[in-house]
Motif scaffolding. Structure first.
Motif, PDB file in Angstrom:
ATOM      1  N   ARG A   6     -11.670  -3.604  84.080  1.00  0.00           N
ATOM      2  CA  ARG A   6     -10.291  -4.071  84.207  1.00  0.00           C
ATOM      3  C   ARG A   6      -9.494  -3.794  82.935  1.00  0.00           C
ATOM      4  NH1 ARG A   6     -10.455  -9.846  87.521  1.00  0.00           N
ATOM      5  NH2 ARG A   6     -11.181  -8.966  89.524  1.00  0.00           N
ATOM      6  N   GLN A   7     -10.138  -3.971  81.788  1.00  0.00           N
ATOM      7  CA  GLN A   7      -9.464  -3.653  80.530  1.00  0.00           C
ATOM      8  C   GLN A   7      -9.190  -2.156  80.418  1.00  0.00           C
ATOM      9  OE1 GLN A   7     -12.398  -5.208  77.890  1.00  0.00           O
ATOM     10  NE2 GLN A   7     -11.686  -7.345  78.038  1.00  0.00           N
ATOM     11  N   ILE A   8     -10.174  -1.356  80.783  1.00  0.00           N
ATOM     12  CA  ILE A   8     -10.025   0.098  80.724  1.00  0.00           C
ATOM     13  C   ILE A   8      -8.954   0.562  81.714  1.00  0.00           C
ATOM     14  CG2 ILE A   8     -11.225   2.283  81.173  1.00  0.00           C
ATOM     15  CD1 ILE A   8     -13.782   0.867  80.116  1.00  0.00           C
ATOM     16  N   GLU A   9      -8.912  -0.071  82.877  1.00  0.00           N
ATOM     17  CA  GLU A   9      -7.896   0.256  83.874  1.00  0.00           C
ATOM     18  C   GLU A   9      -6.497  -0.030  83.333  1.00  0.00           C
ATOM     19  OE1 GLU A   9      -7.552  -0.718  88.576  1.00  0.00           O
ATOM     20  OE2 GLU A   9      -7.439  -2.463  87.246  1.00  0.00           O
ATOM     21  N   ALA A  10      -6.321  -1.169  82.677  1.00  0.00           N
ATOM     22  CA  ALA A  10      -5.016  -1.506  82.103  1.00  0.00           C
ATOM     23  C   ALA A  10      -4.615  -0.491  81.035  1.00  0.00           C
ATOM     24  CB  ALA A  10      -5.059  -2.913  81.510  1.00  0.00           C
ATOM     25  N   SER A  24       2.041  -2.555  84.866  1.00  0.00           N
ATOM     26  CA  SER A  24       1.943  -3.831  85.590  1.00  0.00           C
ATOM     27  C   SER A  24       2.486  -3.700  86.995  1.00  0.00           C
ATOM     28  CB  SER A  24       2.698  -4.927  84.824  1.00  0.00           C
ATOM     29  OG  SER A  24       4.085  -4.631  84.731  1.00  0.00           O
ATOM     30  N   ARG A  25       3.557  -2.906  87.161  1.00  0.00           N
ATOM     31  CA  ARG A  25       4.110  -2.682  88.503  1.00  0.00           C
ATOM     32  C   ARG A  25       3.106  -1.933  89.377  1.00  0.00           C
ATOM     33  NH1 ARG A  25       8.283   0.240  87.225  1.00  0.00           N
ATOM     34  NH2 ARG A  25       9.579  -1.551  86.727  1.00  0.00           N
ATOM     35  N   HIS A  26       2.461  -0.923  88.800  1.00  0.00           N
ATOM     36  CA  HIS A  26       1.502  -0.131  89.567  1.00  0.00           C
ATOM     37  C   HIS A  26       0.267  -0.967  89.950  1.00  0.00           C
ATOM     38  CE1 HIS A  26      -0.676   3.492  90.843  1.00  0.00           C
ATOM     39  NE2 HIS A  26      -1.728   2.956  90.245  1.00  0.00           N
TER      40      HIS A  26
END
Length: 302
Positions: A6-10, A24-26
């Motif tokens: 999740r951190q890597i995705e962000a 954040s929108r995506h």
């Protein structure tokens, strides 16, 4: 503490889209959540991934070095889930765009095939002009586009689909007496076309002008059905797929006017972003290739 996906995705989407708000929108998350995950990731690696000293968000050297690896890690995650749980592990909305002709013909067939192969995926189709759809694909607002005339960019992969054959049509009492005329003579009649942004409109009119036809617009409309109705009312000549409007031609509401040279066949494509971390768009592009059928009708008419 190890870094989480999740951190890597962000981090990945913030870098890819160029900002916390866009990421954040995506991801459909609060901006504070995205920022928090990146801060946590930076604490894990012991340094900043983004240079926050300027107005534009930029990657640090560590961020630039980490982004390709983050891409690989996120691409492996759906492959891992698929290997463990099969196609049912793909879930959630799949946003894709089509032109009106696809929606009028084989879109239901495509969605049935999508649900068969990926039962937990929720198809979210959008029907619009080609230019608008490709813009949304580039902005990651859509995952796949089925349309004409894809942009020639290395960021997109275009899978060829079937071609469509367009014909000039009018009301039986309108236009030339002959059913075969030189293309240039079509300039004597008012032309009904789709609005700007339509792939059909651009390709056909560009071809016609290149072959010496002076276009005389009277009406522009983004609906093929409305254009057919306007032509049947005797307001002008338009170009439509004779296969789809076969019933109107058979019952005498429309006639076909052939030109020399004829309108060339136009090829549709299923287009997705080349660098997507999920394989789903490429898989559904293949399903589109198998489902493509411009002779179909989404709602058969009597």
């Amino acid at each position: 503490m190890p870094a989480s996906l999740r951190q890597i995705e962000a981090f990945y989407w913030t870098a890819k889209l160029g900002g916390f708000t866009e990421a954040s929108r995506h991801l459909n998350l609060a901006q504070s959540t995205v920022s928090k995950r990146i801060i946590e990731l930076e604490a894990v690696i012991g340094g900043p991934l983004f240079d926050r000293t300027s107005h534009a968000l930029r990657l640090t050297r560590a961020g630039e070095a980490s982004l390709p690896i983050a891409t690989e890690m996120l691409a492996l995650e759906p492959r891992f889930r698929e290997a463990a749980g099969g196609a049912a592990t793909f879930s959630g909305p799949f946003r894709f765009g089509t032109t009106e002709l696809v929606a009028l013909t084989w879109l239901p067939k495509l969605i049935v095939a999508m649900k068969h192969d990926y039962p937990n995926v929720v198809p979210v189709p959008e029907v619009a002009a080609s230019v608008d759809l490709f813009g949304k694909l580039a902005a990651t607002e859509l995952d796949l586009v089925i349309a004409l005339d894809p942009p020639q960019t290395p960021e997109f992969t275009a899978l060829p689909l079937d071609t469509v054959q367009l014909e000039w049509v009018s009301a039986p009492g309108f236009g030339p007496e002959e059913n075969l005329i030189p293309l240039g003579e079509m300039a004597r009649y008012s032309i009904l076309t789709q609005t700007q942004g339509s792939g059909l409109q651009k390709l056909v009119l560009d071809w016609a002008v290149a072959n010496g036809l002076a276009i005389n617009h009277i009406v522009q409309c983004n609906s093929l059905n409305v254009l057919a109705a306007l032509a049947a009312a005797g307001l002008g000549v338009t170009f439509l797929t004779a296969s789809y409007f076969g019933p109107e031609i058979a019952n005498g509401r429309l006639r076909v006017i052939r030109t020399e040279p004829p309108i060339p066949p136009l090829r549709y494509h299923a287009v997705h972003r080349k660098g997507d971390i999920s394989p789903l768009a490429a898989r559904i592009a293949t399903i589109a290739q198998q489902s493509c059928d411009f002779s179909a009708r989404s709602l058969p008419r009597d």
